[in-house]
Design a protein around this motif. Structure first.
Motif, PDB file in Angstrom:
ATOM      1  N   GLN A 110      12.879  -7.059  -2.426  1.00  0.00           N
ATOM      2  CA  GLN A 110      11.776  -6.938  -1.467  1.00  0.00           C
ATOM      3  C   GLN A 110      10.484  -7.419  -2.111  1.00  0.00           C
ATOM      4  N   TYR A 111       9.768  -8.301  -1.441  1.00  0.00           N
ATOM      5  CA  TYR A 111       8.548  -8.811  -2.066  1.00  0.00           C
ATOM      6  C   TYR A 111       7.383  -7.862  -1.883  1.00  0.00           C
ATOM      7  N   ILE A 112       6.510  -7.816  -2.892  1.00  0.00           N
ATOM      8  CA  ILE A 112       5.282  -7.022  -2.824  1.00  0.00           C
ATOM      9  C   ILE A 112       4.046  -7.907  -2.984  1.00  0.00           C
ATOM     10  N   LYS A 113       4.246  -9.199  -3.135  1.00  0.00           N
ATOM     11  CA  LYS A 113       3.121 -10.122  -3.171  1.00  0.00           C
ATOM     12  C   LYS A 113       2.415 -10.049  -1.824  1.00  0.00           C
ATOM     13  N   TYR A 114       1.098  -9.986  -1.831  1.00  0.00           N
ATOM     14  CA  TYR A 114       0.234  -9.870  -0.651  1.00  0.00           C
ATOM     15  C   TYR A 114       0.182  -8.453  -0.069  1.00  0.00           C
ATOM     16  N   VAL A 115       0.774  -7.463  -0.746  1.00  0.00           N
ATOM     17  CA  VAL A 115       0.790  -6.109  -0.206  1.00  0.00           C
ATOM     18  C   VAL A 115      -0.391  -5.314  -0.762  1.00  0.00           C
ATOM     19  N   MET A 116      -1.217  -4.789   0.151  1.00  0.00           N
ATOM     20  CA  MET A 116      -2.356  -3.951  -0.232  1.00  0.00           C
ATOM     21  C   MET A 116      -2.092  -2.515   0.236  1.00  0.00           C
ATOM     22  N   GLU A 117      -3.084  -1.837   0.797  1.00  0.00           N
ATOM     23  CA  GLU A 117      -2.954  -0.441   1.190  1.00  0.00           C
ATOM     24  C   GLU A 117      -2.116  -0.299   2.473  1.00  0.00           C
ATOM     25  N   PRO A 118      -1.548   0.888   2.737  1.00  0.00           N
ATOM     26  CA  PRO A 118      -0.634   1.084   3.869  1.00  0.00           C
ATOM     27  C   PRO A 118      -1.245   0.804   5.244  1.00  0.00           C
ATOM     28  N   GLN A 119      -2.577   0.901   5.383  1.00  0.00           N
ATOM     29  CA  GLN A 119      -3.155   0.670   6.706  1.00  0.00           C
ATOM     30  C   GLN A 119      -2.964  -0.764   7.181  1.00  0.00           C
ATOM     31  N   TYR A 120      -2.542  -1.642   6.292  1.00  0.00           N
ATOM     32  CA  TYR A 120      -2.328  -3.036   6.665  1.00  0.00           C
ATOM     33  C   TYR A 120      -0.846  -3.378   6.852  1.00  0.00           C
ATOM     34  N   ASP A 121       0.013  -2.336   6.881  1.00  0.00           N
ATOM     35  CA  ASP A 121       1.451  -2.582   6.927  1.00  0.00           C
ATOM     36  C   ASP A 121       1.933  -3.160   8.257  1.00  0.00           C
ATOM     37  N   GLN A 122       1.243  -2.873   9.334  1.00  0.00           N
ATOM     38  CA  GLN A 122       1.766  -3.213  10.654  1.00  0.00           C
ATOM     39  C   GLN A 122       1.517  -4.676  11.023  1.00  0.00           C
ATOM     40  N   SER A 123       2.139  -5.101  12.110  1.00  0.00           N
ATOM     41  CA  SER A 123       2.083  -6.489  12.548  1.00  0.00           C
ATOM     42  C   SER A 123       0.655  -6.946  12.786  1.00  0.00           C
ATOM     43  N   ASN A 124       0.334  -8.128  12.250  1.00  0.00           N
ATOM     44  CA  ASN A 124      -0.996  -8.728  12.405  1.00  0.00           C
ATOM     45  C   ASN A 124      -2.108  -7.769  12.017  1.00  0.00           C
ATOM     46  N   LYS A 125      -1.964  -7.147  10.842  1.00  0.00           N
ATOM     47  CA  LYS A 125      -2.979  -6.208  10.374  1.00  0.00           C
ATOM     48  C   LYS A 125      -3.593  -6.596   9.041  1.00  0.00           C
ATOM     49  N   SER A 126      -3.049  -7.603   8.363  1.00  0.00           N
ATOM     50  CA  SER A 126      -3.547  -7.892   7.017  1.00  0.00           C
ATOM     51  C   SER A 126      -4.776  -8.791   7.070  1.00  0.00           C
ATOM     52  N   PRO A 127      -5.886  -8.347   6.462  1.00  0.00           N
ATOM     53  CA  PRO A 127      -7.086  -9.179   6.385  1.00  0.00           C
ATOM     54  C   PRO A 127      -7.241  -9.876   5.038  1.00  0.00           C
ATOM     55  N   MET A 128      -6.202  -9.843   4.179  1.00  0.00           N
ATOM     56  CA  MET A 128      -6.299 -10.457   2.867  1.00  0.00           C
ATOM     57  C   MET A 128      -6.465 -11.963   2.995  1.00  0.00           C
ATOM     58  N   TYR A 129      -7.354 -12.528   2.195  1.00  0.00           N
ATOM     59  CA  TYR A 129      -7.490 -13.983   2.153  1.00  0.00           C
ATOM     60  C   TYR A 129      -6.138 -14.595   1.811  1.00  0.00           C
ATOM     61  N   PHE A 130      -5.966 -15.879   2.095  1.00  0.00           N
ATOM     62  CA  PHE A 130      -4.722 -16.556   1.706  1.00  0.00           C
ATOM     63  C   PHE A 130      -5.071 -17.789   0.884  1.00  0.00           C
ATOM     64  N   PRO A 131      -4.443 -17.967  -0.297  1.00  0.00           N
ATOM     65  CA  PRO A 131      -4.786 -19.104  -1.153  1.00  0.00           C
ATOM     66  C   PRO A 131      -4.192 -20.409  -0.630  1.00  0.00           C
ATOM     67  N   LEU A 132      -5.028 -21.425  -0.492  1.00  0.00           N
ATOM     68  CA  LEU A 132      -4.572 -22.764  -0.114  1.00  0.00           C
ATOM     69  C   LEU A 132      -4.541 -23.701  -1.319  1.00  0.00           C
ATOM     70  N   PHE A 133      -5.529 -23.586  -2.186  1.00  0.00           N
ATOM     71  CA  PHE A 133      -5.562 -24.331  -3.443  1.00  0.00           C
ATOM     72  C   PHE A 133      -6.049 -23.376  -4.523  1.00  0.00           C
ATOM     73  N   ARG A 134      -5.331 -23.316  -5.636  1.00  0.00           N
ATOM     74  CA  ARG A 134      -5.803 -22.496  -6.753  1.00  0.00           C
ATOM     75  C   ARG A 134      -5.507 -23.192  -8.070  1.00  0.00           C
ATOM     76  N   LEU A 135      -6.206 -22.756  -9.104  1.00  0.00           N
ATOM     77  CA  LEU A 135      -6.142 -23.423 -10.394  1.00  0.00           C
ATOM     78  C   LEU A 135      -4.724 -23.459 -10.942  1.00  0.00           C
ATOM     79  N   ALA A 136      -3.957 -22.401 -10.739  1.00  0.00           N
ATOM     80  CA  ALA A 136      -2.600 -22.355 -11.289  1.00  0.00           C
ATOM     81  C   ALA A 136      -1.763 -23.533 -10.811  1.00  0.00           C
TER      82      ALA A 136
END
Length: 583
Positions: free
Chosen positions: A356-382
């Motif tokens: 089970q992946y945990i990448k992009y997982v923050m606090e439980p209030q964001y668990d539900q559908s269309n609830k995550s406000p985390m930015y998403f990386p499009l280009f990064r140094l890595a």
């Protein structure tokens, strides 16, 4: 209706219902002849470009050999057809070329340079993604009207010609865009990052698909990467004890590493499903054993070299590995942010494989559908580090110093101590697991650099998972057949009770006929909840009866849509795709 008309109508508040002739500007709205005259108008027009970039839900659940879900993508199932292909769309290009047609209305040279550069970037991005998908495509650098028959019905231009135009646009963008860094706006460094990515893709695609003329593209990728590394002022995010996990579990993009991110917002109701996909089993997005086997041990030794590794149970499998593994999948000791209770692997409830992946997982209030406000990386140094090392390795010019200023820094950030890639050692002893027909990359270049190319691919697989790269990486490396191998998950030696978090308590049971007794057991019935590869023993085996196909002569490109070829008889079909048309 053409998108540029929509934008004009939106900007001026006019109703679209009054637009009857698609090649005329409605009389009740602002015409392009008297628009584009100020910096603000250029900014408003080009702000629409950000909506052309992909988002979290577009990228982080794409199926490949590393990630699967409950319904496999058409690329893996072999269900793509010319009649259902929908991505042959040119509205975004019309918006961009409309800018170029009318931006001369603005006398502010500094503003023009900025937004001209942004437009060059976006046209390059548009055409790069079209070439990735279709190969040859018609190239347009001007707005086409309904009376421009010669241009409307032109044949496809060669991918080499189009990619040369992409490189020209990117060079213009690099020259014109400001160096000011912000993780949510395109700037010079974003253009360099795209050049690094696009030239690497095209160079390796040409190399592995025997198209010729690949060296120059890889040189351009390496040069763009090195300029960004040396002059961009970026660094890897290293805050906290688990920096890789935390990089993908925060609201705002960390400016030190993120070159361009997509912003999300609870206040604006612009949200995505990345956390829901993990924490509620939505789509049951799951990693495969093939992916997990890519991770080294924490000391840099190869996990797949260890005797008996194939039959390690879950706790033994994930113990002592590259720390990024426990920061990417749910392993013993995982505690979700905002909670205090350890989460235990629930096998088939949220996943198909037990990973089970945990990448992009923050606090439980964001668990539900269309609830995550985390930015998403499009280009990064890595990614740029990895692009640089790969381009140099494929060219045969990689040095140990190149590795030390790029991918070895990723291992440092992960906390792997002195477990650097040693180029001489890697080339002298290529990983047999990564060279094998079923588990590795059998088409990899056989040269003095084979070992280090494989190690760079390992790093890319681990570092960039769930960021939208894997399918096109496998395509450019000509490894599409690997997508059809069986998908395996966690290993179980037989029916019985299991401790999946290493605390000495049996909390999980698997059985075939008779459920075992015991309080507090989560029980799984084999053949119902999931299958094992050898009935009551083996690896979790999702999609065991699902037919997967890959046509080596056809499937590295998508088909040209039938209706588009019906309209434009000059459009040739990609090899192997049958659409019933004779031209």
């Amino acid at each position: 209706m053409k998108k540029y008309l929509y934008i004009f109508c939106t900007l001026t508040g006019a109703a679209l219902m009054g637009c009857t002739d698609l090649d005329l500007i409605p009389e009740d709205t602002m015409a392009p002849e008297n628009y584009f005259s100020s910096e603000e108008e250029l900014r408003l027009w080009t702000n629409s470009y950000y909506g052309m970039l992909p988002g979290a839900d577009d990228l982080n659940d794409i199926c490949a050999d590393d990630v699967i879900k409950n319904i496999l993508d058409n690329e893996i199932l072999g269900n793509r057809t010319p009649g259902t292909e929908k991505a042959w769309d040119w509205e975004d290009l019309r918006v961009i070329n409309t800018y170029f047609q009318w931006c001369k209305n603005c006398d502010d040279v500094n503003a023009r340079n900025h937004y001209d550069g942004f437009s060059h970037f976006m046209r390059a991005y548009f055409y790069f993604t079209k070439v990735q998908r279709y190969g040859d495509v018609p190239y347009y650098d001007e707005v086409i009207g309904s009376k421009d028959n010669e241009l409307l019905y032109k044949p496809r231009d060669s991918r080499k010609y189009v990619m040369q135009k992409v490189m020209e646009d990117l060079d213009q963008a690099i020259f014109m865009l400001p160096e000011t860094k912000t993780p949510y706006e395109v700037n010079k460094w974003t253009a360099l990052a795209l050049k690094s990515r696009a030239a690497l893709f095209e160079g390796t695609f040409r190399k592995y698909h025997n198209l010729g003329d690949w060296e120059e593209m890889l040189k351009q990728s390496a040069a763009a990467s090195l300029e960004l590394i040396q002059k961009g002022g970026f660094s890897l995010y290293k805050t906290g004890s688990t920096p890789y996990r935390d990089l993908f579990a925060r609201l705002d993009a960390p400016a030190e590493e993120i070159i361009l991110g997509r912003r999300y917002s609870t206040e604006l109701s612009v949200l995505h499903n990345s956390q829901c996909n993990s924490m509620t089993g939505n789509q049951r997005v799951s990693f495969t054993k093939r992916f997990v086997d890519h991770y080294l041990m924490a000391d840099g030794s190869r996990y797949t070299d260890k005797p008996g590794h194939e039959k390690n149970e879950f706790v033994a499998e994930v113990t002592g590995r590259d720390p990024r593994l426990s920061q990417t999948i749910l392993t013993p000791g995982y505690v979700q942010k905002g909670t205090t209770k350890e989460m235990i692997n629930t096998l088939s409830k949220f996943t198909l494989t037990g990973y089970q992946y945990i990448k992009y997982v923050m606090e439980p209030q964001y668990d539900q559908s269309n609830k995550s406000p985390m930015y998403f990386p499009l280009f990064r140094l890595a990614e740029v580090y990895l692009n640089y090392a790969e381009a140099k390795a494929e060219l045969g010019t990689l040095t140990q110093d190149d590795l030390d200023i790029s991918v070895n820094l990723l291992r440092d950030r992960a906390g792997m101590g002195d477990a650097h890639i040693d180029m001489d050692e890697a080339n002298a002893n290529p990983d047999p697991y990564l060279m094998a027909d079923v588990t590795g990359y059998p088409n990899v270049t056989k040269s003095a650099m084979t070992g280090v190319i494989l190690e760079i691919r390992r790093e890319r697989t681990v570092e960039l998972c769930l960021e939208g790269f894997r399918l096109f990486d496998m395509i450019r490396w000509k490894e599409g057949k690997q997508l059809t191998n069986e998908y395996h998950g966690v290993y179980f030696p037989g029916e019985g009770k299991y401790d999946l978090n290493g605390d000495g308590k049996m909390e999980t049971a698997i059985y075939k006929d008779q459920a075992p007794s015991g309080l507090g057991l989560t029980k799984y019935k084999l053949g119902v909840d999931f299958f094992l590869t050898n009935d009551t023993e083996g690896y979790m085996w999702p999609h065991k009866d699902v037919k997967r196909t890959w046509n080596e002569e056809r499937d590295y490109l998508w088909p040209i849509p039938t209706d588009e070829r019906s309209l434009n008889h000059s459009l040739t079909q990609n090899p192997g795709w049958e659409d019933g048309l004779s031209y």
